[in-house]
Design an enzyme around this catalytic site. Sequence first.
Site, PDB file in Angstrom:
ATOM      1  N   ASP A 158       0.616  -1.102  -0.065  1.00 16.72           N
ATOM      2  CA  ASP A 158      -0.103   0.037   0.021  1.00 16.72           C
ATOM      3  C   ASP A 158       0.986   1.244  -0.067  1.00 16.72           C
ATOM      4  OD1 ASP A 158      -2.069   1.564  -0.070  1.00 16.72           O
ATOM      5  OD2 ASP A 158      -2.672   1.209   2.455  1.00 16.72           O
ATOM      6  N   ASP A 167      -2.755   5.737  -5.609  1.00 14.00           N
ATOM      7  CA  ASP A 167      -2.861   4.862  -4.615  1.00 14.00           C
ATOM      8  C   ASP A 167      -2.919   3.513  -4.821  1.00 14.00           C
ATOM      9  OD1 ASP A 167      -3.072   3.941  -1.746  1.00 14.00           O
ATOM     10  OD2 ASP A 167      -5.054   4.317  -1.837  1.00 14.00           O
TER      11      ASP A 167
END
Length: 468
Positions: free
Chosen positions: A149, A348
């Site tokens: 992430d 992201d």
Amino acid sequence: MPAMAGRKVMGHKHVGMFALCLLAHLTLAKGDHSNGFALTSLESLQWRGLTDPCPVGKNPTFDLDDNNLRLQIHHIYGSCSPIRPANVPWPVLALRILQSDVVRENASAVGSYEDLESWVASGQTIGTGNYIVRVGFGTPSSGMFLLIDTGSDITWIQCDPCPQCYKQQDALFQPAGSATYKPLPCNSPTCLQLQSFSHSCLNSSCNYRVSYGDKSTTRGDFALDTLTLRSDDTSLVTVSNFAFGCGHDNKGLFNGAAGLLGLGKSSIGFPAQTSVAFGKVFSYCLPSVSSTIPSGILHFGEAAILDYDVQFTPLVASRSSPSQYFVSMTGINVGDELLPISATVMVDSGTVISRFEQSAYGRLRDAFTQNLPGLQTALSVAPFDTCFHVSSAVDINIPLITLHFKDDAELRLSPVHILYPADDGVMCFAFAPSSSGLSVLGNFQQQNLRFVYDIPKSRLGISAFECN
């Protein structure tokens, strides 16, 4: 700063036609970018090959030379994912992928971009991810599958004892069984780096807590131990005194992974903690969930830049969210039409579907549907508001989408990035409006492309390099 140890190299029947259609479609889509349209078989975009077994001989492989490391990335529902649920139809998996995104978006609807920046800086992060890599913790090393992430800083894993833990593929990490595990005292400099996150002290030990945008949470001890970038019993690189969260209370949508590898820019993110070896440079190619290529690549070190033809755009600094990656979008092409849509966009890997502010999204959607041949509309599937029946569709011209960024960098999207197979015979326009006003480039639009994160030079690179 963690120390880098010496490196050790120790030693259904639809799939064939699906693969041919997908590869042919991808080639045609790239070739037709010059005129803004691609002749595409919508049937080929369905994920009917998703539940096929992993191809023989496609076990994880790793490569290490000098100060460069390549790790395999798997989509959690990909054919070679070790945590993919068994015997689940592909339309169910396609909907599951969207569920955490819908929850995350609902949770982040806080009214304004400024409010959301404060919300993120207070210890919230945007998503929890769909892609995993294999690493090891402790001495002796215990292998774990972790979600990657870029929107998170803290790396954490579930630890024993764990009164509140979700079910995971790997055994819980045993801190007591590691000869190199060290809890951090509250007054340590490393603990003080958690100032942007909720943290506290318990018996003079440093504690952490992270809340994600989909309401997932983790909390426990912030500690040091040896991190090993590994596959099964083959050790590659070890990092001593790696700071991570040893979670004893964890809940949420982590899809059976043992925890999360935080690739954010802060001093406690993985890039900073391994900067001596890899210089805070990394890249990835995220495989599509239905790809005939069973895995992608997470690449650390300077070769993450040198190996590929990369277009760069500057990263945009955010005072309230300094550890996350933002870029300046200057326009969007839909077919032959250039839309003057500008926005600051967060890149992201933990968010699935890209979102734009409501009016910008509306202009993008309308430009796409106006250039699309007549298809029968279908009921919407959250988070999408524009869906079509495609079961009987033949080849049609799809208007392609290109996102333009500062310094003339471009992200050229093919039909696999533009239409999402929400159900058998149903495709949806794969973008959504942002209820918070924050624009996010999600991983569905990043799949099978190379993204380079060059933190020292504060730039993001985009390349058409594919995961094979």
